[in-house]
Every structure is written in C-alpha cells, then in structure tokens.
Design a protein around this motif. Sequence first.
Motif, PDB file in Angstrom:
ATOM      1  N   ILE A  50       0.845  -1.189   0.000  1.00  0.00           N
ATOM      2  CA  ILE A  50       0.000   0.000   0.000  1.00  0.00           C
ATOM      3  C   ILE A  50       0.890   1.252   0.000  1.00  0.00           C
ATOM      4  O   ILE A  50       1.705   1.441   0.903  1.00  0.00           O
ATOM      5  CB  ILE A  50      -0.922   0.027   1.244  1.00  0.00           C
ATOM      6  CG1 ILE A  50      -1.851  -1.195   1.240  1.00  0.00           C
ATOM      7  CG2 ILE A  50      -1.724   1.325   1.300  1.00  0.00           C
ATOM      8  CD1 ILE A  50      -2.804  -1.265   0.047  1.00  0.00           C
ATOM      9  N   LYS A  51       0.718   2.079  -1.038  1.00  0.00           N
ATOM     10  CA  LYS A  51       1.509   3.307  -1.127  1.00  0.00           C
ATOM     11  C   LYS A  51       0.858   4.392  -0.271  1.00  0.00           C
ATOM     12  O   LYS A  51      -0.342   4.651  -0.370  1.00  0.00           O
ATOM     13  CB  LYS A  51       1.610   3.792  -2.567  1.00  0.00           C
ATOM     14  CG  LYS A  51       2.447   5.070  -2.724  1.00  0.00           C
ATOM     15  CD  LYS A  51       2.501   5.547  -4.171  1.00  0.00           C
ATOM     16  CE  LYS A  51       3.373   4.642  -5.009  1.00  0.00           C
ATOM     17  NZ  LYS A  51       3.564   5.199  -6.385  1.00  0.00           N
ATOM     18  N   VAL A  52       1.670   5.031   0.569  1.00  0.00           N
ATOM     19  CA  VAL A  52       1.192   6.071   1.486  1.00  0.00           C
ATOM     20  C   VAL A  52       1.971   7.364   1.256  1.00  0.00           C
ATOM     21  O   VAL A  52       3.204   7.359   1.214  1.00  0.00           O
ATOM     22  CB  VAL A  52       1.362   5.638   2.962  1.00  0.00           C
ATOM     23  CG1 VAL A  52       0.946   6.765   3.901  1.00  0.00           C
ATOM     24  CG2 VAL A  52       0.542   4.383   3.245  1.00  0.00           C
ATOM     25  N   TRP A  53       1.232   8.458   1.108  1.00  0.00           N
ATOM     26  CA  TRP A  53       1.844   9.788   1.086  1.00  0.00           C
ATOM     27  C   TRP A  53       1.623  10.440   2.449  1.00  0.00           C
ATOM     28  O   TRP A  53       0.487  10.530   2.927  1.00  0.00           O
ATOM     29  CB  TRP A  53       1.202  10.675   0.020  1.00  0.00           C
ATOM     30  CG  TRP A  53       1.564  10.358  -1.393  1.00  0.00           C
ATOM     31  CD1 TRP A  53       2.357   9.335  -1.847  1.00  0.00           C
ATOM     32  CD2 TRP A  53       1.127  11.062  -2.569  1.00  0.00           C
ATOM     33  NE1 TRP A  53       2.443   9.365  -3.211  1.00  0.00           N
ATOM     34  CE2 TRP A  53       1.707  10.425  -3.683  1.00  0.00           C
ATOM     35  CE3 TRP A  53       0.312  12.179  -2.764  1.00  0.00           C
ATOM     36  CZ2 TRP A  53       1.484  10.860  -4.991  1.00  0.00           C
ATOM     37  CZ3 TRP A  53       0.090  12.617  -4.068  1.00  0.00           C
ATOM     38  CH2 TRP A  53       0.677  11.961  -5.168  1.00  0.00           C
ATOM     39  N   ALA A  54       2.678  10.930   3.063  1.00  0.00           N
ATOM     40  CA  ALA A  54       2.562  11.609   4.349  1.00  0.00           C
ATOM     41  C   ALA A  54       3.829  12.408   4.617  1.00  0.00           C
ATOM     42  O   ALA A  54       4.891  12.104   4.069  1.00  0.00           O
ATOM     43  CB  ALA A  54       2.326  10.604   5.476  1.00  0.00           C
ATOM     44  N   TRP A  55       3.699  13.422   5.490  1.00  0.00           N
ATOM     45  CA  TRP A  55       4.877  14.235   5.819  1.00  0.00           C
ATOM     46  C   TRP A  55       5.117  14.331   7.333  1.00  0.00           C
ATOM     47  O   TRP A  55       5.819  15.224   7.802  1.00  0.00           O
ATOM     48  CB  TRP A  55       4.759  15.637   5.206  1.00  0.00           C
ATOM     49  CG  TRP A  55       3.753  16.554   5.837  1.00  0.00           C
ATOM     50  CD1 TRP A  55       3.901  17.276   6.995  1.00  0.00           C
ATOM     51  CD2 TRP A  55       2.445  16.880   5.347  1.00  0.00           C
ATOM     52  NE1 TRP A  55       2.771  18.021   7.254  1.00  0.00           N
ATOM     53  CE2 TRP A  55       1.861  17.801   6.257  1.00  0.00           C
ATOM     54  CE3 TRP A  55       1.709  16.496   4.216  1.00  0.00           C
ATOM     55  CZ2 TRP A  55       0.578  18.325   6.072  1.00  0.00           C
ATOM     56  CZ3 TRP A  55       0.431  17.005   4.040  1.00  0.00           C
ATOM     57  CH2 TRP A  55      -0.117  17.917   4.958  1.00  0.00           C
ATOM     58  N   TYR A  56       4.578  13.397   8.104  1.00  0.00           N
ATOM     59  CA  TYR A  56       4.820  13.418   9.543  1.00  0.00           C
ATOM     60  C   TYR A  56       6.317  13.303   9.845  1.00  0.00           C
ATOM     61  O   TYR A  56       7.022  12.520   9.208  1.00  0.00           O
ATOM     62  CB  TYR A  56       4.108  12.253  10.231  1.00  0.00           C
ATOM     63  CG  TYR A  56       2.608  12.315  10.183  1.00  0.00           C
ATOM     64  CD1 TYR A  56       1.904  13.253  10.928  1.00  0.00           C
ATOM     65  CD2 TYR A  56       1.890  11.416   9.402  1.00  0.00           C
ATOM     66  CE1 TYR A  56       0.519  13.306  10.892  1.00  0.00           C
ATOM     67  CE2 TYR A  56       0.505  11.462   9.356  1.00  0.00           C
ATOM     68  CZ  TYR A  56      -0.173  12.404  10.097  1.00  0.00           C
ATOM     69  OH  TYR A  56      -1.539  12.460  10.046  1.00  0.00           O
ATOM     70  N   PRO A  57       6.808  14.046  10.836  1.00  0.00           N
ATOM     71  CA  PRO A  57       8.193  13.850  11.270  1.00  0.00           C
ATOM     72  C   PRO A  57       8.387  12.432  11.798  1.00  0.00           C
ATOM     73  O   PRO A  57       7.476  11.856  12.399  1.00  0.00           O
ATOM     74  CB  PRO A  57       8.362  14.880  12.399  1.00  0.00           C
ATOM     75  CG  PRO A  57       7.282  15.885  12.178  1.00  0.00           C
ATOM     76  CD  PRO A  57       6.137  15.125  11.579  1.00  0.00           C
ATOM     77  N   GLN A  74       1.897  -4.410   3.636  1.00  0.00           N
ATOM     78  CA  GLN A  74       3.118  -3.659   3.837  1.00  0.00           C
ATOM     79  C   GLN A  74       2.949  -2.236   3.288  1.00  0.00           C
ATOM     80  O   GLN A  74       2.323  -2.035   2.242  1.00  0.00           O
ATOM     81  CB  GLN A  74       4.304  -4.336   3.153  1.00  0.00           C
ATOM     82  CG  GLN A  74       4.673  -5.688   3.772  1.00  0.00           C
ATOM     83  CD  GLN A  74       5.371  -5.544   5.115  1.00  0.00           C
ATOM     84  OE1 GLN A  74       6.548  -5.190   5.193  1.00  0.00           O
ATOM     85  NE2 GLN A  74       4.643  -5.837   6.197  1.00  0.00           N
ATOM     86  N   VAL A  75       3.517  -1.278   3.992  1.00  0.00           N
ATOM     87  CA  VAL A  75       3.417   0.123   3.598  1.00  0.00           C
ATOM     88  C   VAL A  75       4.654   0.560   2.837  1.00  0.00           C
ATOM     89  O   VAL A  75       5.791   0.310   3.279  1.00  0.00           O
ATOM     90  CB  VAL A  75       3.224   1.018   4.841  1.00  0.00           C
ATOM     91  CG1 VAL A  75       3.406   2.493   4.479  1.00  0.00           C
ATOM     92  CG2 VAL A  75       1.851   0.792   5.452  1.00  0.00           C
ATOM     93  N   ASP A  76       4.443   1.184   1.691  1.00  0.00           N
ATOM     94  CA  ASP A  76       5.511   1.816   0.923  1.00  0.00           C
ATOM     95  C   ASP A  76       5.302   3.328   1.047  1.00  0.00           C
ATOM     96  O   ASP A  76       4.355   3.880   0.488  1.00  0.00           O
ATOM     97  CB  ASP A  76       5.456   1.398  -0.548  1.00  0.00           C
ATOM     98  CG  ASP A  76       5.657  -0.100  -0.740  1.00  0.00           C
ATOM     99  OD1 ASP A  76       6.381  -0.700   0.078  1.00  0.00           O
ATOM    100  OD2 ASP A  76       5.077  -0.665  -1.688  1.00  0.00           O
ATOM    101  N   MET A 105      -2.144  11.419   3.628  1.00  0.00           N
ATOM    102  CA  MET A 105      -2.296  12.289   4.787  1.00  0.00           C
ATOM    103  C   MET A 105      -2.982  13.576   4.342  1.00  0.00           C
ATOM    104  O   MET A 105      -2.542  14.229   3.401  1.00  0.00           O
ATOM    105  CB  MET A 105      -0.923  12.615   5.372  1.00  0.00           C
ATOM    106  CG  MET A 105      -0.914  13.658   6.471  1.00  0.00           C
ATOM    107  SD  MET A 105       0.808  14.070   6.936  1.00  0.00           S
ATOM    108  CE  MET A 105       0.535  15.388   8.106  1.00  0.00           C
ATOM    109  N   LEU A 106      -4.068  13.938   5.034  1.00  0.00           N
ATOM    110  CA  LEU A 106      -4.803  15.164   4.720  1.00  0.00           C
ATOM    111  C   LEU A 106      -5.126  15.910   6.006  1.00  0.00           C
ATOM    112  O   LEU A 106      -5.561  15.299   6.989  1.00  0.00           O
ATOM    113  CB  LEU A 106      -6.109  14.850   3.985  1.00  0.00           C
ATOM    114  CG  LEU A 106      -6.018  14.247   2.584  1.00  0.00           C
ATOM    115  CD1 LEU A 106      -7.400  13.848   2.091  1.00  0.00           C
ATOM    116  CD2 LEU A 106      -5.373  15.237   1.615  1.00  0.00           C
TER     117      LEU A 106
END
Length: 451
Positions: A50-57, A74-76, A105-106
């Motif tokens: 599963i492709k995830v976009w996020a910018w969490y530190p 599994q997360v990519d 992430m929104l």
Amino acid sequence: MSSSRKPTSRSLRRTAVAATSAALAGVLLAACGSGGTSGSGSTQSGPVHIKVWAWYPQFKQVVAEFNKTHKDVQVDWVQAGVGQDEYTKLKTALKAGQGAPDVVMLEFQELPTIQLSKGLLDMGKYGANADKGNYVDWAWKQASDGDHVYAIPVDGGPMAMMYRTDLFKKYHLKVPTTWAEYKEEAAKLHKADPKAYMTDFGSDETAAGWRQGLMWQAGSRPYTYSASKLPDIGVKLNDAGAKKVYDYWGDLVKNKLVDTQSYATTDFYNGLSTGKYATYIAAGWGPGYLSSVAAKTSGKWAVAPLPQWYAGDNAQGDWGGSSFSVTSQTKHPKEATEVARELFGTSQAAWKIGIDQAYLFPLVKPVLNGAYFQDKKYDFFGGQQINKVFVPAANGIGTFDWSPFQDYAYNTDTSEVGKALQGKSDWSAVNDNVQSQVTSYAAKQGFKVSK
C-alpha cells in the motif's frame, strides 16, 4: 499537525485556489450525481503493498513498526510534499485518473474539497465505523458523514497559551485567564518595555488556521456543510464570534500591544527566542515547534489554558489537525483501510514515536487520556506536565464544519486582514467583506448558499 509548522508559499496556495476555482463547478455537478464505485482488491501472492503519502516527522519509524507487525500488508511510504505541495500533486493525479497513492495524509480542512471530487473512498464499507468510539467526537465528525467514513483522525491542535515565566516575573505580569485580562497585561508589558509585545498577531496565510481557531473558541461556526446534502451549504463568516475576534485583535494591533510579523519568518522566530514576545498562543503540536525555533529559551516557558471570553467558561478552539484517507484510485480498498486505521490507530509503539519524537498531539482517546501522554514531563517547559493543560482543551472542543472551498476562504480572509493592517479598511469590516466575497464565489461554483 499543521502544514503551517513550515513556511507555506503564498504563490502555491493561490495557484491551488485558482485551480480549484476552475474545476469546482464541474466537480460539484458530478458530486450531486450518482455515487462513484469503489475498487476491489486483486488476488496476488505475498503481502499487499500500500503506497502512502505523508509528511509526519519521524514517519519512517512508524512505517517500520507497522510493517514489522503486519505480515499480509506492507506500507511503501513516499514523502510527496508538505501541505499544498502534496495536495496539488494529489488533485492532479485524481483529475488524471491515475497516480494517486492508496492512502494519503490530509489536514481536516482539506477533506471536504478532496471528497467533493469523489477522490476519497468510503472506509465505512470496510469496517472503519468500528473505530468511532476511539476518537474525540469533534474530530470523528470532521472525518465522517453519518456512516460514511472518509478519514481516520491522527493528530490535532487544541489551543493554549505558552508564556515566558521569566518575563512574567520580571514585569510582574499576571497569568491571564480571560481575554480582558490578557489585554490588561499586554498594556502593562508594553508600557514597561515599548520593544516588547504580549504576542504576535498572525496575519499571513500560514496563520489562517490560527485565526480560525480563535474564532472557533469564540463560538463562530462559519459553515454548515454535509456532502450528503449537496449542493446546499450554510456560510456565515461574519457571525458574532468571528466579529468578536477581529474587533479584539484589531484593537490590540491599533494600540501596538501585539506585533504583526508574518508567521514562519526569521523575525517571528527571533521574537519567540529573544524575549520580544511574552506569550505564544499555540496548538498542541506547538511545544515541538517552539523548542525547535527557540531552543535557547529552554526552561523559561510554561503552558496555561487559553484565556476565556467570560470568566469560568471552558470554550476551546483547534489549530491544525490531520488524518489518513484512502483514495478512490486504490485497487486494495480493504487493505488500504487497514493501513489508514492502524498506522497510528491505538498502537502504543507508533504513538510513542509520534509523541516523543514528532510532537504529535493524539486524537485517539486511549492514548490522549492515557497516563503516558498526560504525565509526560517536558524539559523545555521546566518539567511541566503540559498535556494536563492540552488534554482538557482537546476534550472540550466543540464540533466544527469546514467548507469545500477552504483555500479560497483562507486566502480571502488573509487579504482582508492585510488591508486592515495597512489602514485601508476598518477591522469591523473584515468579516463582512470576507462573507460577501466567499458567498459570491460559492454561488458561482454552483452551491446553494444560505447565509
């Protein structure tokens, strides 16, 4: 978490507003039509990626923890940008019909805009409603529409007042519990030292959420919105709560009791670290931000509840907050929903990373109200258990709707605030001017606006 923790380009936000404006009318027509279809997972051997976009530190560690504890999924992770950078890429991919991640992430204020474009999967079809009781009510309601779940809350920004204990002692200032007292102490401080200010009034676009949070606390509810009731929307950006906030802060500005530097600038950072500002009206993620930009002031700060409009009240507001959504382009809706629900969810290991290293403020109740978070001491704040201030604030926040044209509303508000700062218009006219422009814009996009 708020994208305003890092500088946000005005040009990027305005470009996003223009692009949204050009497409919104067509999107609204589509949204009012038949519902979209959800994809189905394909059969394959091995774990589903599963492709995830996020910018969490420190998110790499959170992903590693998830992948260690999940065999079949599994997360990519891809860092596709912060705030508007990511949103622009997401909107482009959704419009093109390809290229969007499975999970994204929104921030809460972006959810109605993305959902309106049929860009988000209803996770309620894949068991997400079971999580409803785990989250604070106001956050869950922003992430859902009845039994339709479009996001899983992660972190938020309940507001409080951070203050310099050394400066309060030096100038014999009282820790204010009401906004009237706050003004009195601001006048006392500025009289004692004309170069010092009680705080900085966030007037630029990066502080739009800050201003909205203060209005939220004052009882303003600018929108009445539900995707299930399109094209109807209520817009009241000049209600009594909103006007109260700008009348108050406008008076502080005119009397030079607060500074007016743009947030996320060197001058603003210096104000926090040099003693120019005695307080910082901040969000629950603010401790990490402040300890980074004003590291040399460690041990000199404390946290107190947000001043109230009326003594004894418990009115609260929020600045920032984020979630995980599943996009409509996923080919693995069940597994993507699992990722959105469990990357943080109630995972103690993930939240230990989020709390200790990323300064995230949890909205999941077992962590939010747990002893580890509430009893945690912060050296930067002289060992204070600051979450004993922030947690009651988070639990006291009332419900609040966002609009599907939030970028335009924020941009308009910032523009009108700028005119008032420059003396080109009166502070008492700011809210009315914003109301007029935003309702006109919404009507042109095809919304049926009630005022």
